[in-house]
Design a protein around this motif. Structure first.
Motif, PDB file in Angstrom:
ATOM      1  N   SER B 259       0.835  -1.209   0.000  1.00 30.42           N
ATOM      2  CA  SER B 259       0.000   0.000   0.000  1.00 30.42           C
ATOM      3  C   SER B 259       0.870   1.260   0.000  1.00 30.42           C
ATOM      4  O   SER B 259       0.555   2.258  -0.653  1.00 30.42           O
ATOM      5  CB  SER B 259      -0.931  -0.007   1.219  1.00 30.42           C
ATOM      6  OG  SER B 259      -0.183  -0.196   2.421  1.00 30.42           O
ATOM      7  N   GLN B 260       2.007   1.212   0.731  1.00 29.78           N
ATOM      8  CA  GLN B 260       2.923   2.357   0.759  1.00 29.78           C
ATOM      9  C   GLN B 260       3.596   2.544  -0.601  1.00 29.78           C
ATOM     10  O   GLN B 260       3.700   3.665  -1.113  1.00 29.78           O
ATOM     11  CB  GLN B 260       3.976   2.153   1.854  1.00 29.78           C
ATOM     12  CG  GLN B 260       5.012   3.248   1.944  1.00 29.78           C
ATOM     13  CD  GLN B 260       4.415   4.586   2.309  1.00 29.78           C
ATOM     14  OE1 GLN B 260       4.187   4.888   3.462  1.00 29.78           O
ATOM     15  NE2 GLN B 260       4.126   5.423   1.313  1.00 29.78           N
ATOM     16  N   LEU B 261       4.047   1.444  -1.189  1.00 31.07           N
ATOM     17  CA  LEU B 261       4.703   1.551  -2.497  1.00 31.07           C
ATOM     18  C   LEU B 261       3.721   2.078  -3.535  1.00 31.07           C
ATOM     19  O   LEU B 261       4.070   2.952  -4.349  1.00 31.07           O
ATOM     20  CB  LEU B 261       5.258   0.183  -2.915  1.00 31.07           C
ATOM     21  CG  LEU B 261       5.985   0.155  -4.263  1.00 31.07           C
ATOM     22  CD1 LEU B 261       7.199   1.086  -4.262  1.00 31.07           C
ATOM     23  CD2 LEU B 261       6.420  -1.266  -4.631  1.00 31.07           C
ATOM     24  N   ALA B 262       2.502   1.575  -3.487  1.00 28.18           N
ATOM     25  CA  ALA B 262       1.498   2.034  -4.451  1.00 28.18           C
ATOM     26  C   ALA B 262       1.261   3.545  -4.305  1.00 28.18           C
ATOM     27  O   ALA B 262       1.110   4.266  -5.296  1.00 28.18           O
ATOM     28  CB  ALA B 262       0.192   1.264  -4.260  1.00 28.18           C
ATOM     29  N   SER B 263       1.233   4.024  -3.068  1.00 34.08           N
ATOM     30  CA  SER B 263       1.051   5.456  -2.822  1.00 34.08           C
ATOM     31  C   SER B 263       2.200   6.271  -3.423  1.00 34.08           C
ATOM     32  O   SER B 263       1.990   7.313  -4.046  1.00 34.08           O
ATOM     33  CB  SER B 263       0.943   5.676  -1.307  1.00 34.08           C
ATOM     34  OG  SER B 263       1.004   7.034  -0.978  1.00 34.08           O
ATOM     35  N   VAL B 335       8.294   8.490   0.660  1.00 35.83           N
ATOM     36  CA  VAL B 335       7.051   8.085   1.317  1.00 35.83           C
ATOM     37  C   VAL B 335       6.322   9.263   1.958  1.00 35.83           C
ATOM     38  O   VAL B 335       5.088   9.366   1.868  1.00 35.83           O
ATOM     39  CB  VAL B 335       7.284   6.948   2.358  1.00 35.83           C
ATOM     40  CG1 VAL B 335       7.803   5.692   1.687  1.00 35.83           C
ATOM     41  CG2 VAL B 335       8.201   7.402   3.474  1.00 35.83           C
ATOM     42  N   SER B 336       7.049  10.186   2.586  1.00 37.75           N
ATOM     43  CA  SER B 336       6.361  11.300   3.256  1.00 37.75           C
ATOM     44  C   SER B 336       5.634  12.166   2.235  1.00 37.75           C
ATOM     45  O   SER B 336       4.464  12.531   2.421  1.00 37.75           O
ATOM     46  CB  SER B 336       7.353  12.154   4.041  1.00 37.75           C
ATOM     47  OG  SER B 336       7.944  11.394   5.069  1.00 37.75           O
ATOM     48  N   GLU B 337       6.351  12.492   1.140  1.00 34.32           N
ATOM     49  CA  GLU B 337       5.745  13.293   0.074  1.00 34.32           C
ATOM     50  C   GLU B 337       4.494  12.592  -0.469  1.00 34.32           C
ATOM     51  O   GLU B 337       3.426  13.205  -0.620  1.00 34.32           O
ATOM     52  CB  GLU B 337       6.778  13.496  -1.043  1.00 34.32           C
ATOM     53  CG  GLU B 337       6.252  14.292  -2.224  1.00 34.32           C
ATOM     54  CD  GLU B 337       7.240  14.313  -3.386  1.00 34.32           C
ATOM     55  OE1 GLU B 337       8.421  13.955  -3.182  1.00 34.32           O
ATOM     56  OE2 GLU B 337       6.814  14.686  -4.504  1.00 34.32           O
ATOM     57  N   ALA B 338       4.631  11.303  -0.739  1.00 29.21           N
ATOM     58  CA  ALA B 338       3.501  10.551  -1.311  1.00 29.21           C
ATOM     59  C   ALA B 338       2.312  10.537  -0.359  1.00 29.21           C
ATOM     60  O   ALA B 338       1.162  10.755  -0.770  1.00 29.21           O
ATOM     61  CB  ALA B 338       3.942   9.127  -1.634  1.00 29.21           C
ATOM     62  N   ASN B 339       2.584  10.295   0.917  1.00 32.45           N
ATOM     63  CA  ASN B 339       1.471  10.191   1.867  1.00 32.45           C
ATOM     64  C   ASN B 339       0.760  11.529   2.040  1.00 32.45           C
ATOM     65  O   ASN B 339      -0.474  11.574   2.121  1.00 32.45           O
ATOM     66  CB  ASN B 339       1.962   9.632   3.205  1.00 32.45           C
ATOM     67  CG  ASN B 339       2.402   8.184   3.077  1.00 32.45           C
ATOM     68  OD1 ASN B 339       2.045   7.506   2.109  1.00 32.45           O
ATOM     69  ND2 ASN B 339       3.191   7.705   4.029  1.00 32.45           N
ATOM     70  N   ARG B 340       1.544  12.616   2.100  1.00 32.67           N
ATOM     71  CA  ARG B 340       0.920  13.943   2.216  1.00 32.67           C
ATOM     72  C   ARG B 340      -0.009  14.205   1.046  1.00 32.67           C
ATOM     73  O   ARG B 340      -1.067  14.803   1.195  1.00 32.67           O
ATOM     74  CB  ARG B 340       1.998  15.040   2.279  1.00 32.67           C
ATOM     75  CG  ARG B 340       2.491  15.359   3.684  1.00 32.67           C
ATOM     76  CD  ARG B 340       3.196  16.704   3.743  1.00 32.67           C
ATOM     77  NE  ARG B 340       4.200  16.886   2.711  1.00 32.67           N
ATOM     78  CZ  ARG B 340       5.465  16.426   2.790  1.00 32.67           C
ATOM     79  NH1 ARG B 340       5.852  15.768   3.854  1.00 32.67           N
ATOM     80  NH2 ARG B 340       6.328  16.649   1.818  1.00 32.67           N
ATOM     81  N   LYS B 341       0.422  13.773  -0.131  1.00 36.76           N
ATOM     82  CA  LYS B 341      -0.380  14.040  -1.331  1.00 36.76           C
ATOM     83  C   LYS B 341      -1.615  13.145  -1.425  1.00 36.76           C
ATOM     84  O   LYS B 341      -2.520  13.424  -2.207  1.00 36.76           O
ATOM     85  CB  LYS B 341       0.466  13.835  -2.592  1.00 36.76           C
ATOM     86  CG  LYS B 341       1.494  14.942  -2.816  1.00 36.76           C
ATOM     87  CD  LYS B 341       2.309  14.662  -4.074  1.00 36.76           C
ATOM     88  CE  LYS B 341       3.279  15.776  -4.376  1.00 36.76           C
ATOM     89  NZ  LYS B 341       4.200  15.406  -5.482  1.00 36.76           N
ATOM     90  N   SER B 342      -1.626  12.069  -0.631  1.00 31.99           N
ATOM     91  CA  SER B 342      -2.704  11.105  -0.845  1.00 31.99           C
ATOM     92  C   SER B 342      -3.845  11.228   0.156  1.00 31.99           C
ATOM     93  O   SER B 342      -4.827  10.500   0.056  1.00 31.99           O
ATOM     94  CB  SER B 342      -2.147   9.681  -0.840  1.00 31.99           C
ATOM     95  OG  SER B 342      -1.692   9.341   0.446  1.00 31.99           O
TER      96      SER B 342
END
Lengths: 476, 476
Positions: B259-263, B335-342
């Motif tokens: 799920s993290q990689l997909a994000s 990961v931080s950038e991706a999670n913030r955007k999601s």
């Protein structure tokens, strides 16, 4: 409450068999193994587990009875010996020998304070892991004591001192509360590092009853070398080169002076020079790797060839068998025996920044010779830790000369400590403070740091009952 | 004394240019980079050196002014942000940037608190050595802050957290005394470990102004691998096998959920799957050695072949170029950038014993889903440290739903923390306590430990002026 009543209550807690009072029974607990410190006690108590330790500590807190924890009684600074008032209980941890947990996935194990270091090493080995601490006294010293004194030894270079090997602690606090800090965590940033206060506090802030310790992969490839070196500067150069090329494979690097090696050869049967070349300094180096089948001996020889070429190494041998390696290690491990046999020993446990080792040894040797021209100086130590034990050996004839040996030893030590401090060093690298270094500590630390230490002692142990007279003096 | 007078005296000490009071000048210091914590201050003061820090601390002690030290302001728990009373001074350490000493023989360097981590890394590199700490914020976080928070990062597995990298500290105590504990010693057993109290205390016991840090040999051989894994149990098995065979060569082992990689793939440009195989978990592994010319990639492939054979590894790629390795690392670092955007991010910093990771992730994921069925759970972390950051991502639509986001986040975090604690874990592995975790800390620790922490706070800072409201609440 009278001392008799305290002993009665201890008997009620532990059963009469585990409260020793007779002189023959208590004698081994009231003097250190070298016979330098002697004390007296109401009784020696031997609890079976942490709950009984807590009950004894509560008894002491309620009755104002001083308590002196003792592990294997292998220390050299008098930290486990009571004063001569006869008011204390000596609390012997030897019965707390449970291995509570072994976790090969998390690389940790949880053991009680009375386990010997050798027992912990063996438990790790059975699990296919390494517990790396290695000390001369490992067969009898106990884990609780190694934690209380933040013990060092020959593997500190690679694995750090005991402080670096402790994940969690269980401690009986001075009011008898059992604090469970046995978390097997590699990271834990939740407030002030209480664990680190207990490590090295020598039982003055509480009594360690169990610990969770780190395990490591076992070395599968090993090489041992013996190097003859023209100077300490050359020794540092070779050490830096080996560490730069091999990294943490350099697990041990022990230095001996020629005077130290000569003392070993003269006094310890079955020892022989590994090299024909006589030089002022020798280094015993061990290189290990958890990877199987590496020819580390060949790699070590290649690196030593560079030193032989540029003159930093005068001569070198790399062991080609376990017997050869053992013979090299025997030289290192025999220094205490050899020195005791060769005269009156005044030892030291200073450390300086690694780069200052040559200056320290030169200055401190001269300082000893100024104080006692009849002293012979030998040196043995851990070069990568900056921890050189400079030992003054005085002629045995002094014992019958009427000269005050204590005062001579103090004058020598003061001179050695002065040189270490001048180079940014410490007066106790791995042995601790106990009673022998307590007054020197106060002079070494300065008022701001001593005030904080005394404040911490007061906070944890307001009655001043926990190993009184050790590390810091009571604040009045 | 009025706030105006405090500001005037600060100007007299530092010069007017280094006492900021205007809203535009002070704004960057009064909120954290994520905008989650905001405060107010009398002024932001910028001393040039330790003596000026001491003078400001003395001013605060004399006038009863609260003081909030701030480094690069990169923390995530609000530890460097003042409260909203407007009574505090914010003490910015950014001008203390002197590299005081580099000692390649003793493998140490002494730097002032305001040096960025990147500057310290660069200084070590110039000396042919490694300073190993590695963090996402390394370009802006400061050494003083990494010490105050005992920072972690991706190299803890091999080199330990900041606590393990500090040899000595210089600290301004709460009364303005400058304590020089900058000893460059590998061993020092002289009393209580004050150094370790300051590390991780987040400026509540004193202000770190300089530190002597350990250096290491630079890695000369490197291999990077990306592994697809059927389960966390398989990940632990592979990790244990690699560490058993390679020892400390395994410098980094970072785990990501699918799920993290997909994000990351969905939200960060320039990222791509290194493997065609989709699995629930991935591991980015780095293997390093200070020895030159080793084919670690081949060695890693050999070991991974065992895992592919026994099924613990579903698929694996070993980088054959620096570009391939960088592409693997980019997935982890994004990961931080991706999670913030999601979506709305509710992150955690728990650690558990390594063997308990599978249970923790399973239980805590279910617990989050019970609290918020609309949460998506992703996981990223340091498998060898037991430190998995479990992140709940809530739909952005919640922002306009009128639901109280703070209370939702608290409910999620309470559920995650409960699971970590039940497995012998911690609620803060590497981020610290600051203001956001202060109340949770008190519940986590229990009364005996909190009483000792508050006693230590009281002893060091009796007026309660040093970073008030952080870590421990004042004792009244």
């Amino acid at each position: 409450m009278s001392g008799t009543e305290v002993v009665e209550r201890a008997r009620a807690i532990l059963g009469p068999a585990h409260v020793l009072v007779g002189p023959a029974d208590t004698a081994p607990f009231l003097a250190d193994w070298r016979g330098r410190y002697r004390g007296a006690a109401l009784a020696v108590v031997r609890p079976a587990d942490a709950a009984q330790v807590a009950a004894i500590v509560r008894l002491c807190a309620e009755t104002g009875t001083p308590l002196v924890p003792q592990g294997g009684n292998t220390g050299v600074v008098g930290g486990a010996i009571p004063d001569d008032s006869g008011r204390s209980l000596v609390l012997c941890l030897s019965r707390l020998t449970c291995i509570r947990d072994v976790d090969p996935i998390g690389d940790s194990l949880t053991v009680e304070a009375g386990c010997t270091l050798a027992a912990v090493q063996a438990t790790a080995e059975e699990a296919g892991r390494l517990f790396p601490m290695s000390l001369g006294s490992e067969g009898s010293c106990q884990i609780g004591g190694t934690i209380a004194t933040n013990a060092g030894g020959t593997a500190v270079l690679r694995y750090g001192p005991m402080r670096d090997l402790v994940l969690g602690l269980e401690v009986v606090l001075p009011d008898g509360t059992l604090w469970n800090g046995l978390r097997a965590l590699r990271k834990d940033n939740t407030g002030y590092a209480l664990k680190h206060l207990f490590i090295g506090a020598e039982g003055t802030l509480g009594i360690v009853t169990a610990a969770t310790l780190k395990l490591f992969p076992r070395p599968q490839s090993v090489a041992t070398g013996f190097l003859a070196l023209p100077s300490l500067d050359a020794a540092l150069q070779v050490f830096a080169q080996l560490r730069g090329a091999l990294g943490d494979r350099v697990t041990t690097a022990e230095i001996l002076s020629e005077s130290q090696l000569a003392s070993v050869l003269a006094h310890v049967p079955g020892t022989a020079r590994p090299l024909g070349t006589l030089m002022p300094w020798y280094l015993v180096v061990e290189v290990t790797d958890p990877m199987q089948g590496l020819d580390l001996a060949a790699r070590l020889e290649d690196l030593l060839a560079i030193g032989l070429e540029d003159g930093s190494v005068a001569d070198a041998a790399v062991a080609r068998s376990q017997a050869q390696a053992n013979a090299m290690w025997k030289l290192r491990h025999s220094v205490s025996e050899a020195n005791r046999k060769s005269g009156i020993v005044v030892g030291h446990d200073t450390a300086v920044p690694v780069a200052r080792i040559p200056d320290f040894v030169a200055h401190a040797t001269m300082a000893i010779e100024r104080v006692r021209p009849d002293a012979r100086v030998v040196a043995v130590g851990h070069i990568g830790d900056g921890n050189i034990h400079l030992v003054a050996i005085l002629p045995d004839s002094l014992r019958t000369s009427g000269e005050p040996l204590d005062r001579i030893a103090q004058a020598i030590s003061a001179a050695v400590h002065e040189q270490a401090i001048a180079l940014g060093g410490t007066i106790s690298a791995e042995h601790g403070i106990g009673q022998s270094m307590r007054d020197a500590l106060a002079a070494f630390k300065g008022p701001a740091e001593m005030a904080l230490m005394q404040g911490i002692k007061q906070l944890f142990d307001p009655q001043g009952l926990m190993n009184p007279g050790k590390v810091v003096a009571a604040r009045h």
